[in-house]
Scaffold this active site. Sequence first.
Site, PDB file in Angstrom:
ATOM      1  N   ARG A   1      -5.674  44.737  21.105  1.00 40.97           N
ATOM      2  CA  ARG A   1      -5.199  44.212  22.380  1.00 40.97           C
ATOM      3  C   ARG A   1      -4.353  45.281  23.039  1.00 40.97           C
ATOM      4  O   ARG A   1      -3.667  46.049  22.354  1.00 40.97           O
ATOM      5  CB  ARG A   1      -4.348  42.943  22.181  1.00 40.97           C
ATOM      6  CG  ARG A   1      -5.125  41.714  21.780  1.00 40.97           C
ATOM      7  CD  ARG A   1      -5.951  41.144  22.957  1.00 40.97           C
ATOM      8  NE  ARG A   1      -6.742  39.974  22.552  1.00 40.97           N
ATOM      9  CZ  ARG A   1      -8.012  40.034  22.156  1.00 40.97           C
ATOM     10  NH1 ARG A   1      -8.645  41.191  22.095  1.00 40.97           N
ATOM     11  NH2 ARG A   1      -8.647  38.916  21.833  1.00 40.97           N
TER      12      ARG A   1
ATOM     13  N   GLU B   1      -4.412  45.050  31.797  1.00 40.64           N
ATOM     14  CA  GLU B   1      -5.878  44.946  31.714  1.00 40.64           C
ATOM     15  C   GLU B   1      -6.344  43.925  32.743  1.00 40.64           C
ATOM     16  O   GLU B   1      -5.832  42.800  32.729  1.00 40.64           O
ATOM     17  CB  GLU B   1      -6.287  44.513  30.316  1.00 40.64           C
ATOM     18  CG  GLU B   1      -7.788  44.528  30.128  1.00 40.64           C
ATOM     19  CD  GLU B   1      -8.222  44.286  28.671  1.00 40.64           C
ATOM     20  OE1 GLU B   1      -7.606  44.869  27.756  1.00 40.64           O
ATOM     21  OE2 GLU B   1      -9.156  43.505  28.479  1.00 40.64           O
TER      22      GLU B   1
ATOM     23  N   HIS C   1     -13.172  46.778  27.653  1.00 46.28           N
ATOM     24  CA  HIS C   1     -13.253  45.575  26.807  1.00 46.28           C
ATOM     25  C   HIS C   1     -14.710  45.217  26.480  1.00 46.28           C
ATOM     26  O   HIS C   1     -15.163  44.086  26.685  1.00 46.28           O
ATOM     27  CB  HIS C   1     -12.541  44.395  27.491  1.00 46.28           C
ATOM     28  CG  HIS C   1     -11.885  43.481  26.491  1.00 46.28           C
ATOM     29  ND1 HIS C   1     -10.598  43.022  26.612  1.00 46.28           N
ATOM     30  CD2 HIS C   1     -12.349  42.949  25.330  1.00 46.28           C
ATOM     31  CE1 HIS C   1     -10.301  42.233  25.579  1.00 46.28           C
ATOM     32  NE2 HIS C   1     -11.345  42.192  24.796  1.00 46.28           N
TER      33      HIS C   1
END
Lengths: 303, 303
Positions: B216, B245, B264
């Site tokens: 993450r 993000e 991602h």
Amino acid sequence: MHVHIGPVETPELKRAVLDAGAETAPLEEASALVWFGAGPERFAEYDHPGLEWVQLPFAGIEPWVAAGALREGITFTSAVGTYAETVAEHSLGLMLTGARQLHRMARAHEWTAPEGMRGLFGSTVGIVGAGGIGRALIGLLRPFGVRVLATNRSGKPVAGAEQTWRAADPEGLRTVLAESDFVVVAAPATAETDRLIDRAALESMKPGAWLINVARGSLVDTEALVAALDEERIGGAALDVTEPEPLPAGHPLFDHPRAIISPHQANPASLLMPALARRVEENVRRRMAGEPLLGLVDREAGY
Amino acid sequence: MHVHIGPVETPELKRAVLDAGAETAPLEEASALVWFGAGPERFAEYDHPGLEWVQLPFAGIEPWVAAGALREGITFTSAVGTYAETVAEHSLGLMLTGARQLHRMARAHEWTAPEGMRGLFGSTVGIVGAGGIGRALIGLLRPFGVRVLATNRSGKPVAGAEQTWRAADPEGLRTVLAESDFVVVAAPATAETDRLIDRAALESMKPGAWLINVARGSLVDTEALVAALDEERIGGAALDVTEPEPLPAGHPLFDHPRAIISPHQANPASLLMPALARRVEENVRRRMAGEPLLGLVDREAGY
């Protein structure tokens, strides 16, 4: 065991010898010689009656055969296969780049996911010309559970491949091209392999499949490849070698969304010494343990 | 063996069942159920006395535990580990991109070899937070003969790692960072792991080492990372996740010569079904052969 490193001793080779548990020693006390930094013309200076084993730093030892340097009474080992690992690693990097569209991500200036993401797990990999590089690549691919199809000169089954065809069998090549998600070209450049991957070959590839060339540029018809990429007939191409080579600046393949060019870097100079040091460490360890050496030279066969 | 696929049957799952050597069948004739396309609230419609085994498509099955759907008398298997393979594959792709400078080659418009080429063979790989993804990555790295250092919550030794430290042990993290050529961050996002890779952590990394984040974005201090890259203190960074993000368009990390951003995409939607189908095929095959199933659910433990 006493090992001499010469004519040139590098820190990496010295460390490899010590890490294997042996000692470095002056030439006259050494039963083993790790050769580095010169050709066969200087070997006579280093030969002595106590010498039992010589590790050469080359994959191909034709000049040593031609010079008659491989005298009887000494076990010679070459570095065959060592650099194949480096090229196989690069090939896997290029395959994953294509599969995961990393080349397009590298070029992006914003957070957008490219289409066409694929995976290696469960895919089919075709190796055109499966020799040392192909075998090393099959080793790296083992954890991915891929199906491997191969061609080689003899047609002799390649370990780890589901099926192996003779390179001269056009039906074999067609099957490999038609069924593979990744086609890795690793065959030698010969008259027979010149433009082996031509328009017809590209047309027989699976839609979406990637072509990886780590052999020689002459094996792929560049114009036909650009057309196949422009027409989106294949997924993409990753080329470590090209025709012409170097590819001229600004050539459409440099920026093509379906291509990545690695400028003849599958086996870069900076990785030669680490690869050789790994082999030296392994062979010194094996020699001390009485295990079979890697790259044992067959004096009769000349390799 | 008769297998029913439902509530939604996909061609990939049907093929997986048939490839494993079983037959698809109406629900009432099936002893095995491959579940897909709905949550536990619909399971009661599919439950029947002849049902012996249910393959679930999720890695985490908390909602099934909470709904009390895992009734006794049925063997349940989850898809745990399946998607970890996909993320591990992507991680390896990012590692090889950094090692071989493929991101810079992808951006080049001419035939020039970037500096800083490294190899995976013989390198040290640190896995910060070695759970399912870490284990899958260790499997993919096995042929490279790398040395693996790991941290995880418990400190319980990770198979294939030379040493494993408790995540809470700062000395352990420092050692992993100091000795690894590639640091792969795969830990969960918690209060403890927030900005785990901060300025001090980056400073303790080996010069030339690459940081890969597939966990993450919150685990890495983006500003400190950009500074470390600008000052060439580490080799580079490959980030599948970022903070913030999405990373805003034009952010310096997009074009940084020492960075690649994969937005991602370590576990993209397009690869979920192939990954699940592989697991289904393997488990159907195992069930028919009487071998232990993968992802067996422990009803008591709830996972």
